[in-house]
Design an enzyme around this catalytic site. Structure first.
Site, PDB file in Angstrom:
ATOM      1  N   ARG A 193      -2.096   6.430  -2.287  1.00  0.00           N
ATOM      2  CA  ARG A 193      -1.929   5.616  -3.483  1.00  0.00           C
ATOM      3  C   ARG A 193      -2.620   6.264  -4.658  1.00  0.00           C
ATOM      4  O   ARG A 193      -3.788   6.636  -4.578  1.00  0.00           O
ATOM      5  CB  ARG A 193      -2.577   4.259  -3.183  1.00  0.00           C
ATOM      6  CG  ARG A 193      -2.008   3.101  -3.918  1.00  0.00           C
ATOM      7  CD  ARG A 193      -2.663   1.860  -3.367  1.00  0.00           C
ATOM      8  NE  ARG A 193      -3.822   1.559  -4.193  1.00  0.00           N
ATOM      9  CZ  ARG A 193      -4.030   0.374  -4.769  1.00  0.00           C
ATOM     10  NH1 ARG A 193      -3.193  -0.609  -4.571  1.00  0.00           N
ATOM     11  NH2 ARG A 193      -5.078   0.181  -5.510  1.00  0.00           N
TER      12      ARG A 193
ATOM     13  N   LYS B 275      -0.740   6.958  18.961  1.00  0.00           N
ATOM     14  CA  LYS B 275      -1.275   6.803  17.599  1.00  0.00           C
ATOM     15  C   LYS B 275      -2.643   6.130  17.661  1.00  0.00           C
ATOM     16  O   LYS B 275      -3.555   6.508  16.925  1.00  0.00           O
ATOM     17  CB  LYS B 275      -0.294   5.985  16.752  1.00  0.00           C
ATOM     18  CG  LYS B 275      -0.696   5.845  15.283  1.00  0.00           C
ATOM     19  CD  LYS B 275      -0.550   7.150  14.531  1.00  0.00           C
ATOM     20  CE  LYS B 275      -1.218   7.208  13.176  1.00  0.00           C
ATOM     21  NZ  LYS B 275      -0.877   6.222  12.214  1.00  0.00           N
TER      22      LYS B 275
ATOM     23  N   ASN C 216      -6.077   7.655  16.121  1.00  0.00           N
ATOM     24  CA  ASN C 216      -6.925   6.903  15.188  1.00  0.00           C
ATOM     25  C   ASN C 216      -8.337   6.698  15.760  1.00  0.00           C
ATOM     26  O   ASN C 216      -9.317   6.764  15.020  1.00  0.00           O
ATOM     27  CB  ASN C 216      -6.294   5.545  14.844  1.00  0.00           C
ATOM     28  CG  ASN C 216      -5.116   5.686  13.906  1.00  0.00           C
ATOM     29  OD1 ASN C 216      -4.076   5.069  14.095  1.00  0.00           O
ATOM     30  ND2 ASN C 216      -5.240   6.506  12.879  1.00  0.00           N
TER      31      ASN C 216
ATOM     32  N   GLU D  85     -10.361  -1.050   9.692  1.00  0.00           N
ATOM     33  CA  GLU D  85      -9.467  -1.545  10.755  1.00  0.00           C
ATOM     34  C   GLU D  85     -10.075  -1.333  12.149  1.00  0.00           C
ATOM     35  O   GLU D  85      -9.365  -1.380  13.141  1.00  0.00           O
ATOM     36  CB  GLU D  85      -8.116  -0.833  10.646  1.00  0.00           C
ATOM     37  CG  GLU D  85      -7.375  -1.180   9.360  1.00  0.00           C
ATOM     38  CD  GLU D  85      -6.038  -0.460   9.224  1.00  0.00           C
ATOM     39  OE1 GLU D  85      -5.005  -1.131   9.151  1.00  0.00           O
ATOM     40  OE2 GLU D  85      -6.045   0.784   9.179  1.00  0.00           O
TER      41      GLU D  85
ATOM     42  N   ASN E 152      -1.496   1.134  11.165  1.00  0.00           N
ATOM     43  CA  ASN E 152      -2.484   1.585  12.149  1.00  0.00           C
ATOM     44  C   ASN E 152      -2.948   0.420  13.009  1.00  0.00           C
ATOM     45  O   ASN E 152      -2.952  -0.721  12.566  1.00  0.00           O
ATOM     46  CB  ASN E 152      -3.724   2.123  11.429  1.00  0.00           C
ATOM     47  CG  ASN E 152      -3.547   3.553  10.948  1.00  0.00           C
ATOM     48  OD1 ASN E 152      -2.630   4.262  11.363  1.00  0.00           O
ATOM     49  ND2 ASN E 152      -4.446   3.983  10.080  1.00  0.00           N
TER      50      ASN E 152
ATOM     51  N   GLY F 194       0.839  -1.195   0.000  1.00  0.00           N
ATOM     52  CA  GLY F 194       0.000   0.000   0.000  1.00  0.00           C
ATOM     53  C   GLY F 194       0.877   1.248   0.000  1.00  0.00           C
ATOM     54  O   GLY F 194       2.083   1.177  -0.268  1.00  0.00           O
TER      55      GLY F 194
END
Ligand code: PAF
Length: 296
Positions: A121, A172, A176, A255, A93, A5
């Site tokens: 991307r 982090k 998220n 996720e 993540n 990715g």
């Protein structure tokens, strides 16, 4: 390397400047592939050999940048190739993937990392570097970096060994948890979480709960930083569409199990109520639940 990715391509391209890097794919339809990274109006192109996961060939160092829910499957697919002293670095993540791998492969050396480098991307193996960021790598309980880390520190901009990597991973996770589900639910860019008062209020509630959970789990430093860090990332990535918003928009799995659901498991263990995060988890699950076709 597993996971081609945006972040995977960015790091593969950087690491290629100081040594070999092989792309591990489910299937290899060619012997090599070109990875293109656009930045500052120019583009760098590197050719990387491809190896199908099921092939042979010993792997002594493995970088995993897949989606969180794919880590276990992807590593299992190359398990027969991992040397007994294989060093595995997870960079992505979410939290909980390292625990899953430790259960499956207790003998392997696992490292974790987190990065604020921005990339998205444009096409398969073609990414745009959207912003320089810091990368932290470490292994819980390990003060000094292993020998392989010198290649990373020479190659990747602002990359440091972090003797307290859990704190960085938790911060982090907090970011998220506060940004990703809310932007996915409202279909908005990160900056709107500060610009729209009703969303800013929800961010504040989420952060209050996350700080209480982090504190109860033993990360008091993280608890103190949550509100400020989330505000900084919202401001610094105001024009970005979060990865969860992109996943929902593309009809892909999110996720969430490794973000809000992980946080809520810790909250339950520590007896900390987290109704705002729990409600958000339910709404994301409802949003992404497979639809049952009454005709089918
Ligand atoms: O998942 C993401 O989108 C990113 O980790 C972050 C930091 C929330 C920025 O969009």
């Amino acid at each position: 390397m597993l996971g081609a990715g945006a972040i995977g391509c960015l790091f593969a391209s950087a690491l290629r400047s100081t040594g070999p890097v092989t792309l591990l794919l489910r299937e290899a339809t060619a012997a090599a592939a070109e990875v293109v990274v656009e930045r500052d109006g120019g583009a760098s192109r590197v050719s990387l050999p491809i190896s199908a996961a099921a092939q042979d060939g010993a792997i002594s160092h493995l970088l995993v940048t897949t989606k969180a829910y794919d880590v276990r499957r992807a590593v299992s697919a190359v398990a027969h190739r991992l040397t007994p002293a294989c060093q595995i670095l997870l960079l992505g993540n979410g939290m909980g993937m390292a625990d899953e791998l430790r259960a499956d492969f207790p003998h392997l050396a696992l490292y974790c990392g987190t990065t604020t480098a921005g990339a998205y991307r444009i096409a398969p193996l073609h990414v745009r570097h959207a912003g320089r960021g810091a990368t932290r790598i470490g292994q819980p309980g390990r003060r000094l970096a292993p020998p392989w880390f010198s290649r990373w520190s020479r190659t990747v901009a602002d990359c440091t060994w972090d003797a307290q990597i859990e704190q960085a991973l938790w911060l982090k996770l907090a970011i998220n948890c506060a940004i990703n589900p809310l932007t996915a639910l409202h279909g908005c860019r990160n900056g709107e979480l500060a610009a729209r008062p009703e969303l800013a209020l929800q961010v504040a509630r989420l952060c209050d709960e996350i700080a209480a959970i982090a504190g109860a789990a033993g990360y008091s430093g993280v608890a103190r930083q949550v509100h400020g860090a989330v505000a900084d990332v919202i401001a610094g990535t105001a024009h970005n569409r979060s990865s969860m918003l992109q996943d929902v928009a593309a009809g892909r799995r999110t996720e969430i199990d490794y973000i809000s659901a992980y946080l809520l498991r810790v909250a339950a263990r520590c007896n900390v109520p987290a109704p705002a995060n729990a409600a958000l988890l339910r709404r994301i699950r409802a949003l992404t639940a497979p639809r049952i076709d009454p005709e089918g």
